[in-house]
Design a protein around this motif. Sequence first.
Motif, PDB file in Angstrom:
ATOM      1  N   VAL A 135       0.837  -1.203   0.000  1.00 12.85           N
ATOM      2  CA  VAL A 135       0.000   0.000   0.000  1.00 12.85           C
ATOM      3  C   VAL A 135       0.865   1.244   0.000  1.00 12.85           C
ATOM      4  O   VAL A 135       0.603   2.219  -0.723  1.00 12.85           O
ATOM      5  CB  VAL A 135      -0.949  -0.023   1.217  1.00 12.85           C
ATOM      6  N   SER A 136       1.959   1.239   0.770  1.00 18.47           N
ATOM      7  CA  SER A 136       2.786   2.445   0.830  1.00 18.47           C
ATOM      8  C   SER A 136       3.535   2.665  -0.471  1.00 18.47           C
ATOM      9  O   SER A 136       3.823   3.803  -0.848  1.00 18.47           O
ATOM     10  CB  SER A 136       3.771   2.334   1.999  1.00 18.47           C
ATOM     11  N   GLU A 137       3.837   1.574  -1.199  1.00 17.87           N
ATOM     12  CA  GLU A 137       4.478   1.766  -2.505  1.00 17.87           C
ATOM     13  C   GLU A 137       3.497   2.329  -3.520  1.00 17.87           C
ATOM     14  O   GLU A 137       3.830   3.216  -4.299  1.00 17.87           O
ATOM     15  CB  GLU A 137       5.008   0.419  -3.013  1.00 17.87           C
ATOM     16  N   ARG A 138       2.269   1.825  -3.484  1.00 16.08           N
ATOM     17  CA  ARG A 138       1.294   2.243  -4.489  1.00 16.08           C
ATOM     18  C   ARG A 138       0.713   3.622  -4.172  1.00 16.08           C
ATOM     19  O   ARG A 138       0.449   4.413  -5.067  1.00 16.08           O
ATOM     20  CB  ARG A 138       0.183   1.179  -4.558  1.00 16.08           C
ATOM     21  N   PHE A 139       0.494   3.904  -2.878  1.00 11.79           N
ATOM     22  CA  PHE A 139      -0.105   5.182  -2.483  1.00 11.79           C
ATOM     23  C   PHE A 139       0.872   5.908  -1.550  1.00 11.79           C
ATOM     24  O   PHE A 139       0.843   5.690  -0.335  1.00 11.79           O
ATOM     25  CB  PHE A 139      -1.431   4.966  -1.760  1.00 11.79           C
ATOM     26  N   PRO A 140       1.748   6.737  -2.109  1.00  9.08           N
ATOM     27  CA  PRO A 140       2.708   7.446  -1.236  1.00  9.08           C
ATOM     28  C   PRO A 140       2.022   8.451  -0.317  1.00  9.08           C
ATOM     29  O   PRO A 140       2.536   8.746   0.774  1.00  9.08           O
ATOM     30  CB  PRO A 140       3.632   8.154  -2.229  1.00  9.08           C
ATOM     31  N   ALA A 141       0.860   8.968  -0.727  1.00  6.96           N
ATOM     32  CA  ALA A 141       0.193   9.980   0.091  1.00  6.96           C
ATOM     33  C   ALA A 141      -0.610   9.370   1.228  1.00  6.96           C
ATOM     34  O   ALA A 141      -1.148  10.100   2.054  1.00  6.96           O
ATOM     35  CB  ALA A 141      -0.729  10.831  -0.779  1.00  6.96           C
ATOM     36  N   ALA A 142      -0.678   8.053   1.276  1.00  2.00           N
ATOM     37  CA  ALA A 142      -1.527   7.425   2.294  1.00  2.00           C
ATOM     38  C   ALA A 142      -0.837   7.433   3.644  1.00  2.00           C
ATOM     39  O   ALA A 142       0.381   7.278   3.743  1.00  2.00           O
ATOM     40  CB  ALA A 142      -1.824   5.984   1.881  1.00  2.00           C
ATOM     41  N   GLN A 143      -1.657   7.657   4.680  1.00  2.00           N
ATOM     42  CA  GLN A 143      -1.153   7.551   6.054  1.00  2.00           C
ATOM     43  C   GLN A 143      -1.507   6.161   6.561  1.00  2.00           C
ATOM     44  O   GLN A 143      -2.678   5.799   6.591  1.00  2.00           O
ATOM     45  CB  GLN A 143      -1.797   8.604   6.949  1.00  2.00           C
ATOM     46  N   ILE A 144      -0.473   5.421   6.947  1.00  2.00           N
ATOM     47  CA  ILE A 144      -0.693   4.073   7.458  1.00  2.00           C
ATOM     48  C   ILE A 144      -0.367   4.084   8.939  1.00  2.00           C
ATOM     49  O   ILE A 144       0.729   4.501   9.342  1.00  2.00           O
ATOM     50  CB  ILE A 144       0.188   3.059   6.716  1.00  2.00           C
ATOM     51  N   GLU A 145      -1.303   3.672   9.729  1.00  2.00           N
ATOM     52  CA  GLU A 145      -1.085   3.687  11.170  1.00  2.00           C
ATOM     53  C   GLU A 145      -0.105   2.587  11.566  1.00  2.00           C
ATOM     54  O   GLU A 145      -0.037   1.555  10.903  1.00  2.00           O
ATOM     55  CB  GLU A 145      -2.417   3.511  11.900  1.00  2.00           C
ATOM     56  N   PRO A 146       0.679   2.791  12.627  1.00  2.00           N
ATOM     57  CA  PRO A 146       1.649   1.778  13.039  1.00  2.00           C
ATOM     58  C   PRO A 146       0.945   0.496  13.452  1.00  2.00           C
ATOM     59  O   PRO A 146      -0.192   0.529  13.932  1.00  2.00           O
ATOM     60  CB  PRO A 146       2.362   2.437  14.226  1.00  2.00           C
ATOM     61  N   PRO A 147       1.605  -0.638  13.232  1.00  2.00           N
ATOM     62  CA  PRO A 147       0.954  -1.918  13.519  1.00  2.00           C
ATOM     63  C   PRO A 147       0.698  -2.087  15.011  1.00  2.00           C
ATOM     64  O   PRO A 147       1.495  -1.663  15.844  1.00  2.00           O
ATOM     65  CB  PRO A 147       1.961  -2.951  13.010  1.00  2.00           C
ATOM     66  N   ALA A 148      -0.423  -2.685  15.296  1.00  2.00           N
ATOM     67  CA  ALA A 148      -0.795  -2.969  16.676  1.00  2.00           C
ATOM     68  C   ALA A 148      -1.337  -4.387  16.730  1.00  2.00           C
ATOM     69  O   ALA A 148      -1.765  -4.941  15.713  1.00  2.00           O
ATOM     70  CB  ALA A 148      -1.842  -1.973  17.188  1.00  2.00           C
ATOM     71  N   GLU A 149      -1.305  -4.952  17.903  1.00  2.00           N
ATOM     72  CA  GLU A 149      -1.737  -6.342  18.067  1.00  2.00           C
ATOM     73  C   GLU A 149      -3.242  -6.459  17.816  1.00  2.00           C
ATOM     74  O   GLU A 149      -4.041  -5.773  18.455  1.00  2.00           O
ATOM     75  CB  GLU A 149      -1.405  -6.799  19.487  1.00  2.00           C
TER      76      GLU A 149
END
Lengths: 229, 153
Positions: free
Chosen positions: B10-24
């Motif tokens: 997702v981060s490669e395809r959508f550079p403008a996207a905000q991805i939240e840090p992984p959580a359990e």
Amino acid sequence: MPIGNGSSSGSKPGHRPVAVKPPIPEIPAPVWRSFKDLQEWEQLHQERPEGDKHSAAFVSITEGIHSFPGGFVVTTVADAFLNWARKSSVWPVTFGLACCAIEMMATFASRFDVERLGMVPWASPRHSDLMIVSGTVNIKMAPMLKRIYEQMPDPKWAVSMGSCANSGGPFRHGYFVVKGVDRVIPVDVYVPGCPPPPESLLNGLLLLQDQISHFRRTGKRAEPNPKVD
Amino acid sequence: MTPAQARTLVSERFPAAQIEPPAEGAPVTVTVPPDQWFALARFAKDDLRCRFFSFLSAVDWKDQGLEVVARLDHLDDRVGLMMKTKLGPGVSACPSITPIFRGADWMEREAYDMFGIRFEGHPDLRRILLTDDWEGHPLLKSYAVDTPHPPYR
């Protein structure tokens, strides 16, 4: 005798089509596509006027007997007899709306057994005298509730069961809740509780029977006469 | 596919996207601008293979405007994708993902019904729960609770 119309021309030879009279007056069949159609259909079925419950001849005869010297004995005795008959066979229409209906069913079942009071839960409003509004009434359901109430024959009574039907209850501030079923139909007895236990509803039904025994010949609703424990 | 691989894709395809840090136990949560909403849904279905559309709803953040939330799931791997888009203050238009997920049809109608979000490209956008003559959208924070609705309240 010419019978049938164009639509019956495709029938078998030798088979006599039955002539069907068109309905009078021309009321369009109910179409349940959306709420607006229901409202339009509702407008075609207006409420009966208030003075329509007794015929004029009946009212004039009973008024004449009542005003005749000593005639009030006849009318009051007739009233008492009719009210005894009315309160001894109150048939509630089974109209369960929400969780209060579970308690209503428990009241109708064998442990509490309202049938010993002459109450038979009946599945048709046209044979019923009482509507127990058991549950939340929302704005979409209110016209249906009113239609079922209008289908019941006079004299008829209504019991509002539970907080939701009394005032909206916990959903009072919701956007879709009617704040008390008395904004839709006239209510005789309010049963509080959330939900009311069967004992509470049974007490409400006994109050209603007491109220019915004071029902007057004029068709006006009597003031409630609460029993004091 | 693991959630970490999904994040990378997702981060490669959508550079403008905000991805939240992984959580359990949390799904992959991606926030994109509204103009990439349709593309993200298409990417999630075709490339991430998140083919199960779970739900679509909206949030009213008062001054910050409306936010549309959708959840997609991968049926074989344990990958869930939570898509979010912030429409911005005063904006009530959002691209529709009904052409991609047929299940989004009624969900978007409900979001339109409750929040007044106009999904562009929806085949049949009208009220689903409330009546046709209802005024306003009741789950907005600005909706007055005691709005009169004749004849019953």
